[in-house]
Design an enzyme around this catalytic site. Sequence first.
Site, PDB file in Angstrom:
ATOM      1  N   SER A  58      -4.792   2.597   4.327  1.00  0.00           N
ATOM      2  CA  SER A  58      -4.810   1.942   2.969  1.00  0.00           C
ATOM      3  C   SER A  58      -4.907   0.517   3.161  1.00  0.00           C
ATOM      4  O   SER A  58      -5.673  -0.117   2.361  1.00  0.00           O
ATOM      5  CB  SER A  58      -3.750   2.593   1.991  1.00  0.00           C
ATOM      6  OG  SER A  58      -3.937   1.978   0.842  1.00  0.00           O
ATOM      7  N   HIS A  61       6.992  -7.175  -2.604  1.00  0.00           N
ATOM      8  CA  HIS A  61       6.996  -6.582  -1.409  1.00  0.00           C
ATOM      9  C   HIS A  61       7.757  -7.184  -0.003  1.00  0.00           C
ATOM     10  O   HIS A  61       7.602  -7.167   1.007  1.00  0.00           O
ATOM     11  CB  HIS A  61       5.392  -7.035  -0.658  1.00  0.00           C
ATOM     12  CG  HIS A  61       4.270  -6.279  -1.479  1.00  0.00           C
ATOM     13  ND1 HIS A  61       4.458  -5.044  -1.767  1.00  0.00           N
ATOM     14  CD2 HIS A  61       3.235  -6.538  -1.709  1.00  0.00           C
ATOM     15  CE1 HIS A  61       3.099  -4.604  -2.338  1.00  0.00           C
ATOM     16  NE2 HIS A  61       2.356  -5.713  -2.414  1.00  0.00           N
ATOM     17  N   LYS A  93       0.640  -1.113   0.062  1.00  0.00           N
ATOM     18  CA  LYS A  93       0.051  -0.105  -0.045  1.00  0.00           C
ATOM     19  C   LYS A  93       0.851   1.437   0.000  1.00  0.00           C
ATOM     20  O   LYS A  93       0.326   2.287   0.440  1.00  0.00           O
ATOM     21  CB  LYS A  93      -1.046   0.073   1.185  1.00  0.00           C
ATOM     22  CG  LYS A  93      -1.770  -1.139   1.411  1.00  0.00           C
ATOM     23  CD  LYS A  93      -2.278  -1.670   0.081  1.00  0.00           C
ATOM     24  CE  LYS A  93      -3.464  -1.109  -0.655  1.00  0.00           C
ATOM     25  NZ  LYS A  93      -3.846  -1.859  -1.861  1.00  0.00           N
TER      26      LYS A  93
END
Length: 294
Positions: free
Chosen positions: A127, A100, A47
């Site tokens: 988010s 990520h 995010k």
Amino acid sequence: MKQQRRKPNYGICRGFLIPMGFPVACFESGLNYTPQSGDNFIVTYPKCGTTWAQHIVWMLQNDGQALPLGKNINLEVPHLEEVGAEFVAAIPSPRFIKTHLPYSFTPYSPDAKYIYIARNPFDCVVSFYYHTQGFVKHYDFADGTFDEFFELFIEGEVDWGDYFDHLLSWYEHRHQPNILFTTYEAMKKDPKQQIIEMAKFLGNSYLEKVKNLEILHSILEHTSFTKMSQEQSRWSSLRSPEMTPFIRKGEIGDWQNHFSQNQVARLTDKFRKKTAGIGIENLWPELIPISMHF
Ligand code: PPS
């Protein structure tokens, strides 16, 4: 009787919580990918501006053409842990790859390049909450509240682990020549400059492309929040349609609409303890709780 806190559903692989939809075998094989010279990674904690950067590099690679409807950015700039190593190795070089993973788990080569984007943790958790709520099949957390998610985030009990561990792992390598370290907030402030910086970092052929103003302006336009809000199946075909859209608000400071005073104090405290003495707070000089406490 006290109601039990709801939790999203997660899978687990090598100590990482992972979204339920991710095949464990792909996650595992992604960790073992051998990076090639010419590979370019977009690295983020979830995010923090991944999709935005994926679209920028895809447009750079495609001479300013926007990602057409019918394509999926996570297959074009594939998510390493989601599709696995074999899929990534099979795409032609130069590859653009999303991950990520924290630094020590990211497949590393001095001949590969890494664009790391950080976002302030206050907006990140908001988010991430809507993300977890919205991917109902992945997390089964449609009824979960922000307060419930906040507790998991602050404990690092969410997919890809602790926000601060991730940020710190890359921050300490930010001056390496094959790492471009930037922020979501810098992209918001001056997207044109950030696109040029990315092109420069990726190499001369990309820099030449953005010297063509038609290409530069096309990238700027089609990676704007307004344009990326359109035809969102390009970014996340699995999003449950009745939930908040994936490209949701795209703002700095939305945390102020979600945090209690106690949550502000606790996240600020964790920020201070985890990052003391290394200057990370300077990434976000305008972030009120942080500027007040350092
Ligand atoms: S993911 O699931 O980890 O890949 O999500 P990621 O793409 O990293 O983050 C999604 C948030 O980035 C916002 N976003 C943008 N903001 C501004 N401009 C553009 N072009 C843009 N594209 C994506 C998106 O809206 C999510 O943030 P929030 O705060 O939820 O709106």
